[in-house]
Scaffold this motif. Structure first.
Motif, short mmCIF file in Angstrom:
data_model
loop_
_atom_site.label_atom_id
_atom_site.label_comp_id
_atom_site.label_asym_id
_atom_site.label_seq_id
_atom_site.Cartn_x
_atom_site.Cartn_y
_atom_site.Cartn_z
N LEU A 175 37.35 34.89 49.58
CA LEU A 175 36.60 35.63 48.35
C LEU A 175 37.74 36.32 47.24
O LEU A 175 37.58 36.30 46.24
N ARG A 176 38.58 36.98 48.00
CA ARG A 176 39.64 37.69 47.29
C ARG A 176 40.59 36.64 46.59
O ARG A 176 41.04 36.75 45.50
N GLU A 177 40.91 35.43 47.37
CA GLU A 177 41.68 34.31 46.91
C GLU A 177 41.14 33.72 45.68
O GLU A 177 41.90 33.38 44.89
N PHE A 178 39.88 33.63 45.64
CA PHE A 178 39.38 32.89 44.40
C PHE A 178 38.71 34.07 43.68
O PHE A 178 37.83 33.47 42.51
N GLY A 179 39.13 35.23 43.28
CA GLY A 179 39.09 35.97 42.22
C GLY A 179 38.26 37.40 42.38
O GLY A 179 38.41 38.14 41.60
N HIS A 180 37.89 37.77 43.41
CA HIS A 180 37.14 38.83 43.88
C HIS A 180 38.00 39.98 43.83
O HIS A 180 39.09 39.99 44.84
N GLU A 181 37.88 41.09 43.24
CA GLU A 181 38.38 42.39 43.32
C GLU A 181 37.83 43.26 44.49
O GLU A 181 38.70 44.10 44.87
N GLN A 182 36.80 42.93 44.91
CA GLN A 182 36.17 43.67 45.75
C GLN A 182 35.28 42.94 46.83
O GLN A 182 34.40 42.20 46.14
N VAL A 183 35.32 42.98 47.99
CA VAL A 183 34.49 42.15 48.78
C VAL A 183 33.52 43.60 49.52
O VAL A 183 33.91 44.46 50.22
N ASP A 184 32.25 43.10 49.27
CA ASP A 184 31.22 44.35 49.83
C ASP A 184 30.71 43.85 51.10
O ASP A 184 30.53 44.71 52.06
N PHE A 185 30.41 42.72 51.62
CA PHE A 185 30.02 42.47 52.81
C PHE A 185 30.12 40.86 53.20
O PHE A 185 30.56 39.90 52.37
#
Length: 378
Positions: A196-206
């Protein structure tokens, strides 16, 4: 460093935030409220672009009423950050120093009596302090008084949600290439978070990874169970990208599925598709739930579908509107929500399929587009 190929969205402007605040004041008046009080949390971010670096016992409050210009009260030490936010340039910003009574300052911004909508994240400590200053005032949670406040997204918001959905899809496409058998749920969850972070998310919620019997718990926290051949595995993951949420679920099987796993998956897949096809403007939110629930009940698993069919999504991953019995709010173009029916067989396995959907003039549009078929993984 991100490998996302999605171009960054156009930043929200001061005018965007001013328009949102004006919309809130008008909606509050229509609902019979004297104004709206917004504490740190998603409502404050949506209305001002300001996200305090730390949410503490120090009072921060946005006051929106029809009889004065919008005002933001902040601790003195946080005023520079508040002034630097993209949506605060036209706000009347007041501050209070440590040792002063912030409620006395806040009291000068409010009528002495009336009913106010208050963001759900407000501390009881602060509401009680405000009541001391205005004992005739009353308060209603925004989720109840203005439930559709953030529900209808503009084009910029829709673009951010679409980008988040596409990044979640890329995450799923990559994670199913990895090995599942012989690894712990926590290891697969870590893979999901990293992707998720690799593809652009700045925050992972779950990152829900429910293997075998753990999949029968819809909100199972990934644990130390070792995933085995033959397991059905529920993968539910999401977070924030460009400030807006992703949330998708697919159920995979480690090796060839049993006939029961395949049958249940087919039922859930059919229910999810039927609910999606029911999306169109004017349809009540509860109807989406009814369609999915009727499909599963007809197949004999009605008692095993134990949660609502969906929830809204935006600057948070769960917000109104909710696809649940009793929610009569009609669907409106620009609303965004999940469709996620599931069947849960205690002690054996669970199946859930989830997409984020937006309402268009013609019907529904998915923000998640990976294959709904039961994917076989190693």
């Amino acid at each position: 460093m991100t490998t996302s190929t999605t171009p960054a969205p156009v930043p929200f402007t001061a005018r965007d935030f001013e328009a949102r605040r004006a919309r809130v004041v008008a909606a509050a008046a229509e609902a019979g409220l004297g104004g709206v009080l917004v504490a740190p949390g998603p409502d404050l971010v949506w209305l001002t672009g300001y996200r305090p670096t730390a949410i503490t016992e120090r009072l921060t409050l946005l006051v929106l009423t029809s009889d004065r210009e919008p005002a933001l009260l902040v601790p003195t030490l946080e005023r520079p950050d508040a002034e630097a936010a993209e949506g605060t340039s036209s706000l009347d910003i007041l501050d209070w120093p440590d040792g002063a009574d912030p409620y006395r300052v806040a009291g000068t911004l409010l009528p002495s009596e009336g009913e106010f909508g208050v963001s759900d994240s407000a501390w009881a400590l602060h509401l009680l302090g405000l009541q001391d200053q205005a004992p005739k005032s009353r308060y209603r949670a925004l989720t109840r008084s203005l439930p559709m406040l953030r529900a209808v997204k503009d084009a910029n918001e829709l673009g951010r949600l679409a980008a988040a959905g596409a990044a979640a899809d890329r995450t799923y496409t990559e994670v199913i290439r990895l090995r599942f058998a012989g690894r712990r749920e926590t290891e697969v969850a870590a893979d999901l978070a990293a992707l998720l972070r690799e593809f652009g998310h700045e925050q992972v919620d779950f990152t829900v990874v429910g293997s075998g019997p753990n999949g029968a718990n819809p909100h199972h926290e990934a644990g130390e169970r070792v995933i085995r051949p033959g397991d059905a595995v529920v993968l539910d993951f999401g977070g924030l990208m460009y400030g807006y949420g992703s949330d998708t679920t697919r159920t995979v099987c480690v090796g060839v599925p049993t006939p029961q796993v395949q049958r249940v998956h087919d039922i859930v897949r059919g229910a999810q598709q039927a609910a999606f096809e029911a999306v169109r403007p004017g349809v009540a939110c509860q109807e989406i739930d009814r369609v999915a629930r009727a499909f599963i009940a007809e197949a004999g698993y009605g008692e095993r579908f134990i949660h609502r069919t969906g929830h809204g999504i935006g600057v948070t991953t769960h917000e109104p509107p909710y696809m649940v019995e009793g929610e009569e709010q009609p669907l409106v173009p620009g609303m965004c929500f999940s469709i996620e029916p599931g069947v849960y067989l205690t002690g054996r396995f669970g199946v859930r399929i989830e997409d984020i959907v937006t309402v268009t003039d013609e019907g529904g549009r998915r923000f998640n587009n990976t294959d709904h078929a039961l994917q076989i993984v190693e």
